[in-house]
Design an enzyme around this catalytic site. Sequence first.
Site, PDB file in Angstrom:
ATOM      1  N   TYR A  50       0.865  -1.192   0.000  1.00 44.95           N
ATOM      2  CA  TYR A  50       0.000   0.000   0.000  1.00 44.95           C
ATOM      3  C   TYR A  50       0.891   1.228   0.000  1.00 44.95           C
ATOM      4  O   TYR A  50       1.900   1.280   0.714  1.00 44.95           O
ATOM      5  CB  TYR A  50      -0.884   0.016   1.256  1.00 44.95           C
ATOM      6  N   GLU A  84      -3.450   7.488  -3.980  1.00 49.87           N
ATOM      7  CA  GLU A  84      -3.486   6.224  -3.239  1.00 49.87           C
ATOM      8  C   GLU A  84      -3.301   5.079  -4.218  1.00 49.87           C
ATOM      9  O   GLU A  84      -4.114   4.914  -5.135  1.00 49.87           O
ATOM     10  CB  GLU A  84      -4.818   6.062  -2.490  1.00 49.87           C
TER      11      GLU A  84
END
Length: 396
Positions: free
Chosen positions: A118, A206
């Site tokens: 991530y 993101e």
Amino acid sequence: MNIHEYQAKEILKSYGVRIQEGIVVDKLEDATSAAEALKAQTGTGWFVVKAQIHAGGRGKGGGVKLAKNMDEVNERVSQILGMQLITHQTGPEGKKVNKVLISEDVYYPGDSEPKEYYLSILLDRGRACNVIMASTEGGMDIEEVAEHSPEKIIKEWIDPRVGLQDFQARKIAFMLGLSGQALKEMVKFIQSLYKAYVETDSSMFEINPVLKTSDDKILAVDAKVNLDDNALYRHKDLAVLRDISEEDPLEVEASENDLNYVKLDGNVGCMVNGAGLAMATMDIIKLSGGEPANFLDVGGGANAKTVEAGFRIILQDPNVKAILINIFGGIVRCDRVANGVVEAYKNIGEINVPIIVRLQGTNAEEGAAIINNSGLKVFSAVLLKDAAKLVSEVLK
Ligand code: GDP
Ligand code: MN
């Protein structure tokens, strides 16, 4: 401003960030040729068909599907294109899928060790600088990771005076447990990503997941990019990426009228000048037993036209049982706002919900007199506590 995954990936690629390649289509007829072109470009035989909507969680909602040949590509595209995709971010009504991204399958068949990470970049308002967040727990809901194992989220703050330093990019890659070629790739990935973030005036990137393949390539499989609306004037090429069909129609109408509107779920509509006063007004609505149906800041120069636009937007929401107008006459005079309210009311014609107008500040008494003498079904108050009382009375 939100943009689609395929648009975000194009931006990232132009900054040298490695991405999962793909071709976007909006018609089933184009699926085969897109997949053939992608095959020629990347050599891939397997594909992933991905719904393009402005919401995450598409995978779990059935909007991301693997296809192992051309027939399956067509099958997947026909399933996903046009579907009403429901994810935890779309609300129960879901979102219609108007475009799909046909992507190369980057999780190599038989790959024993693809690893998902991530990575995000956003503004940390508390520290007044950008922060890079990274985690080995990629592919999952980062909110879950933050709640149950916050120690697995690495944060690196970037001093705006010097920008991202090489050692910081290396530190993140080390902390993700990478070494050798994968570490080098990740460092470059983070550096290119950060450059893209800064130069596009973004407010959030993101990438979840960032993938490490078994041959140590690091690439963006997903990309969520949020551009700062206030900086769009200097990015004409990015401003055109706006997809209005993804936005709430009421919010689009509001932005066309320069109104700051956010739809909420309650039953009392409100129209206020100034964001701080709007927040306080929403509190007052709650305290008087209602729930705010929206946030609406008409700005400093409220006039008949803006008041009318605000009215029309609020009235389109079927949940609205009452409207509270709370205007502080600082620059704008209360009597002018009162005239605006009366004029807007008459222009709209049939308004079936009670309206409470609280005017305070310059010419407040004159404003109240205009409202009271208008003969319309409008209640006026000068004190906020009286306005709150009126709200609870009309809700009964
Ligand atoms: P999101 O669900 O909206 O976040 O969409 P993502 O783009 O993150 O995709 C969801 C999931 O699909 C990812 O976490 C992957 O596990 C899977 N996925 C994406 N691309 C591929 C691919 O090329 N091959 C395979 N096998 N799975 C993929
Ligand atoms: Mn994702």
